[in-house]
Scaffold this motif. Structure first.
Motif, PDB file in Angstrom:
ATOM      1  N   GLY A  19       6.743   2.553  -7.407  1.00  0.00           N
ATOM      2  CA  GLY A  19       5.639   2.775  -8.332  1.00  0.00           C
ATOM      3  C   GLY A  19       5.153   1.485  -8.970  1.00  0.00           C
ATOM      4  O   GLY A  19       5.798   0.443  -8.897  1.00  0.00           O
ATOM      5  N   ASP A  20       3.983   1.544  -9.554  1.00  0.00           N
ATOM      6  CA  ASP A  20       3.376   0.392 -10.243  1.00  0.00           C
ATOM      7  C   ASP A  20       3.281  -0.843  -9.357  1.00  0.00           C
ATOM      8  O   ASP A  20       3.412  -1.977  -9.832  1.00  0.00           O
ATOM      9  N   GLY A  21       3.083  -0.651  -8.056  1.00  0.00           N
ATOM     10  CA  GLY A  21       2.923  -1.777  -7.141  1.00  0.00           C
ATOM     11  C   GLY A  21       4.205  -2.465  -6.732  1.00  0.00           C
ATOM     12  O   GLY A  21       4.173  -3.511  -6.097  1.00  0.00           O
ATOM     13  N   ALA A  22       5.343  -1.884  -7.087  1.00  0.00           N
ATOM     14  CA  ALA A  22       6.642  -2.491  -6.765  1.00  0.00           C
ATOM     15  C   ALA A  22       7.310  -1.752  -5.620  1.00  0.00           C
ATOM     16  O   ALA A  22       7.220  -0.537  -5.503  1.00  0.00           O
ATOM     17  N   ALA A  23       7.988  -2.525  -4.776  1.00  0.00           N
ATOM     18  CA  ALA A  23       8.754  -1.966  -3.666  1.00  0.00           C
ATOM     19  C   ALA A  23      10.148  -2.574  -3.702  1.00  0.00           C
ATOM     20  O   ALA A  23      10.356  -3.653  -4.256  1.00  0.00           O
ATOM     21  N   GLY A  53       0.201  -2.902   3.292  1.00  0.00           N
ATOM     22  CA  GLY A  53      -0.581  -1.758   3.748  1.00  0.00           C
ATOM     23  C   GLY A  53      -0.532  -0.591   2.776  1.00  0.00           C
ATOM     24  O   GLY A  53      -1.420   0.261   2.770  1.00  0.00           O
ATOM     25  N   ARG A  54       0.498  -0.544   1.959  1.00  0.00           N
ATOM     26  CA  ARG A  54       0.650   0.518   0.959  1.00  0.00           C
ATOM     27  C   ARG A  54       0.284   0.020  -0.444  1.00  0.00           C
ATOM     28  O   ARG A  54       0.616   0.636  -1.434  1.00  0.00           O
ATOM     29  N   SER A  55      -0.438  -1.118  -0.502  1.00  0.00           N
ATOM     30  CA  SER A  55      -0.946  -1.715  -1.753  1.00  0.00           C
ATOM     31  C   SER A  55       0.147  -2.078  -2.750  1.00  0.00           C
ATOM     32  O   SER A  55      -0.072  -2.041  -3.960  1.00  0.00           O
ATOM     33  N   MET A  56       1.300  -2.446  -2.248  1.00  0.00           N
ATOM     34  CA  MET A  56       2.376  -2.912  -3.125  1.00  0.00           C
ATOM     35  C   MET A  56       2.163  -4.398  -3.376  1.00  0.00           C
ATOM     36  O   MET A  56       1.719  -5.121  -2.496  1.00  0.00           O
ATOM     37  N   ARG A  57       2.466  -4.837  -4.580  1.00  0.00           N
ATOM     38  CA  ARG A  57       2.203  -6.224  -4.969  1.00  0.00           C
ATOM     39  C   ARG A  57       3.452  -7.087  -5.064  1.00  0.00           C
ATOM     40  O   ARG A  57       3.367  -8.310  -5.068  1.00  0.00           O
ATOM     41  N   GLU A  58       4.614  -6.462  -5.188  1.00  0.00           N
ATOM     42  CA  GLU A  58       5.851  -7.223  -5.332  1.00  0.00           C
ATOM     43  C   GLU A  58       6.995  -6.463  -4.678  1.00  0.00           C
ATOM     44  O   GLU A  58       7.081  -5.247  -4.783  1.00  0.00           O
ATOM     45  N   ALA A  83      12.443  -6.125 -12.565  1.00  0.00           N
ATOM     46  CA  ALA A  83      12.712  -5.220 -11.444  1.00  0.00           C
ATOM     47  C   ALA A  83      12.537  -3.777 -11.906  1.00  0.00           C
ATOM     48  O   ALA A  83      12.672  -3.477 -13.092  1.00  0.00           O
ATOM     49  N   PRO A  84      12.214  -2.874 -10.977  1.00  0.00           N
ATOM     50  CA  PRO A  84      12.098  -1.453 -11.339  1.00  0.00           C
ATOM     51  C   PRO A  84      13.378  -0.994 -12.056  1.00  0.00           C
ATOM     52  O   PRO A  84      14.485  -1.166 -11.541  1.00  0.00           O
ATOM     53  N   ALA A  85      13.217  -0.434 -13.238  1.00  0.00           N
ATOM     54  CA  ALA A  85      14.350  -0.117 -14.109  1.00  0.00           C
ATOM     55  C   ALA A  85      15.363   0.835 -13.486  1.00  0.00           C
ATOM     56  O   ALA A  85      16.572   0.594 -13.567  1.00  0.00           O
ATOM     57  N   ALA A  86      14.905   1.914 -12.870  1.00  0.00           N
ATOM     58  CA  ALA A  86      15.839   2.891 -12.303  1.00  0.00           C
ATOM     59  C   ALA A  86      16.669   2.258 -11.190  1.00  0.00           C
ATOM     60  O   ALA A  86      17.882   2.474 -11.100  1.00  0.00           O
ATOM     61  N   TRP A  87      16.024   1.460 -10.348  1.00  0.00           N
ATOM     62  CA  TRP A  87      16.729   0.795  -9.248  1.00  0.00           C
ATOM     63  C   TRP A  87      17.715  -0.234  -9.787  1.00  0.00           C
ATOM     64  O   TRP A  87      18.886  -0.237  -9.421  1.00  0.00           O
ATOM     65  N   ALA A  88      17.239  -1.117 -10.672  1.00  0.00           N
ATOM     66  CA  ALA A  88      18.104  -2.165 -11.217  1.00  0.00           C
ATOM     67  C   ALA A  88      19.278  -1.563 -11.986  1.00  0.00           C
ATOM     68  O   ALA A  88      20.395  -2.071 -11.919  1.00  0.00           O
ATOM     69  N   ARG A 102       9.656 -11.080  -4.572  1.00  0.00           N
ATOM     70  CA  ARG A 102       8.623 -11.844  -3.856  1.00  0.00           C
ATOM     71  C   ARG A 102       7.285 -11.179  -4.109  1.00  0.00           C
ATOM     72  O   ARG A 102       7.124  -9.982  -3.869  1.00  0.00           O
ATOM     73  N   ARG A 103       6.328 -11.950  -4.609  1.00  0.00           N
ATOM     74  CA  ARG A 103       4.962 -11.453  -4.796  1.00  0.00           C
ATOM     75  C   ARG A 103       4.282 -11.439  -3.441  1.00  0.00           C
ATOM     76  O   ARG A 103       4.498 -12.323  -2.613  1.00  0.00           O
ATOM     77  N   LEU A 104       3.455 -10.442  -3.223  1.00  0.00           N
ATOM     78  CA  LEU A 104       2.722 -10.354  -1.954  1.00  0.00           C
ATOM     79  C   LEU A 104       1.291 -10.805  -2.133  1.00  0.00           C
ATOM     80  O   LEU A 104       0.756 -10.840  -3.184  1.00  0.00           O
TER      81      LEU A 104
END
Length: 104
Positions: A19-23, A53-58, A83-88, A102-104
């Motif tokens: 979410g929010d452009g993060a992968a 392709g999925r419009s992710m930015r980072e 970093a995404p809070a739930a993942w981190a 890494r920024r895309l």
């Protein structure tokens, strides 16, 4: 499983939309006998293309080893809280993982 008529798995990577452009890259690995042949680089390029392709930015990942490959492909240590809070929050501190982005 390798066997007659079957091709062994030589590497893998998974990409999760946080979410929010993060992968997040998960389960990145290259079989020992296939390392040093460009397979890891090809997997990273494919993951970056999928993320774009999925419009992710980072893209984020965590590693306990192998950070050199990630750094060669533009990953840097992630600032705390970026970093995404739930993942981190799910990372096991006892493993000593380094969180990279890494920024895309």
């Amino acid at each position: 499983m390798a066997g007659r008529g079957r091709t062994p798995v030589r590497g893998c990577v998974a990409l999760s939309d946080e979410g929010d452009g993060a992968a997040v890259l998960y389960n990145f690995c290259v079989a020992r006998g296939s390392q040093g042949r460009g397979l890891g680089a090809a997997l990273l390029r494919a993951a970056f293309a999928e993320a774009r392709g999925r419009s992710m930015r980072e893209v984020f990942t965590a590693t306990t080893s192998g950070a050199d490959l990630f750094r060669r492909y533009g990953f840097v240590p992630a600032a705390p809280g970026c970093a995404p809070a739930a993942w981190a929050g799910a990372l096991d501190p006892a493993r000593g993982s380094e969180v990279l982005s890494r920024r895309l």
